[in-house]
Enzyme design. Sequence first.
Site, PDB file in Angstrom:
ATOM      1  N   HIS A   1      48.629   6.600  40.485  1.00 37.21           N
ATOM      2  CA  HIS A   1      47.534   6.450  39.538  1.00 37.21           C
ATOM      3  C   HIS A   1      46.207   6.066  40.202  1.00 37.21           C
ATOM      4  CE1 HIS A   1      45.978   6.036  35.503  1.00 37.21           C
ATOM      5  NE2 HIS A   1      45.606   4.791  35.699  1.00 37.21           N
TER       6      HIS A   1
ATOM      7  N   ASP B   1      41.965   7.328  34.812  1.00 39.37           N
ATOM      8  CA  ASP B   1      42.197   6.242  33.868  1.00 39.37           C
ATOM      9  C   ASP B   1      41.048   6.217  32.847  1.00 39.37           C
ATOM     10  OD1 ASP B   1      44.160   3.724  33.661  1.00 39.37           O
ATOM     11  OD2 ASP B   1      42.150   3.001  33.212  1.00 39.37           O
TER      12      ASP B   1
ATOM     13  N   TYR C   1      39.512  -1.637  25.485  1.00 43.00           N
ATOM     14  CA  TYR C   1      40.691  -1.042  24.858  1.00 43.00           C
ATOM     15  C   TYR C   1      40.602  -1.165  23.334  1.00 43.00           C
ATOM     16  CZ  TYR C   1      43.238  -0.320  29.219  1.00 43.00           C
ATOM     17  OH  TYR C   1      43.641   0.134  30.452  1.00 43.00           O
TER      18      TYR C   1
END
Length: 415
Positions: free
Chosen positions: A359, A178, A308
């Site tokens: 994930h 990630d 982000y």
Amino acid sequence: MTIEQFTIDIPQSPLDDLSRRLEHIRWPTLAADEDWQKGVPSHFLKSLMDSWRNDFNWREQEAELNRFSHYRSEIDGYHIHFIYQRGKGPTPVPLILTHGWPDSFTRYQKVIPYLTDPARFGGSPEDAFDVIIPSIPGFGFSSCPHPAGLNNARVAKLWFKLMTDRLGYQSFCAAGGDIGSSVTRYLAALYPDHLTAIHLTDVGIIRDLMTHPQPETLTEEEQAYRQSAARWVREEGGYMSIQSTKPWTLAYGLNDSPAGLAAWIAEKYRSWSDCGGDLFNSFTPDEVLTNITLYWLTESIGTSAHIYRENLSSLPPLQKSTVPVGVACFPADILPPPRSFAEKHYHICRWSNMPRGGHFPSMEEPELFADDVRAFFRAYRLAEDSRPFYGLRRNIRPGQGYASRQIAVKSGSRR
């Protein structure tokens, strides 16, 4: 240069406040036929909140986390929290593991014993690692006093200083998934003379393929990825659009509502794991709630989402590196990368198609993950200069735990 020992010791008052909030959740009115297609269904979330309120014990989880060796050190104005667990073997290799979102350093909690003491699990002590697991600034117990400019490349620069200036390793290995995958790739690109090899479980969303001007020149695998990626962004990428544009607006609701925070995080654990639609096929309730509670108690959902926005606005181009790369592709992960693309952009030396997992593989399949990490890095055991400076311990002084830092935290030193 000082490193402080650190103990997780949350004051009772935030726990009492959480308990009160869990008792007084204001539930929305939803359709009777609700399912996961429109988001988290109320029957699931009400059950999870009941477990959080009545069954979950933070003090037990806190004690479990404190079994590991925690530290904090100031680097460029950020107070970085990290686990530093020494390996049990003749020549442990230094390995820094970087988590992502919406997980935390707890992503790697299960694999620490497998990596530091492989002989305990039937492996060879020759494969032992010194494991370093830092919390990204703005996540958990790492402060983020100035989030502007804190993108994945900046985190990589902080990690380099942690490994070299603070812990004394002049060469080391790195791994991540990630956000942690991106940070790890930037480490290799920025410091190729110090990174011996890197291990990845993903290479992020490959936007170059999604926007390729000549799709007819792509391989069949790459074209299939384009279609899958477009569908995934359309159906699952809403969180990313919000966090990369208006993270502060989102933070008010999630920082104030434990139900909102739990829904925002738990949905991702379910959607991105190999759970077959049932979250608790891959995780225990305690594992999910420990991570959610960590976000709640450290009030870090806003600063964790903010990275982000910085990655969208300020992340520099990633330069190609010759550092050896191992990739472990878990079948239920987000958009497993096409090997043909990865081989054009990375020095791929090992490619493992894993039999199961998603994930969060170090949580879902810790043995599979640890086995692949050990197998890949076995070819890159480090030289004498990788060993830490033996004066390191003189630079570590006892900390006073999280409780003693509450005044500083509330006055704004965390963010």
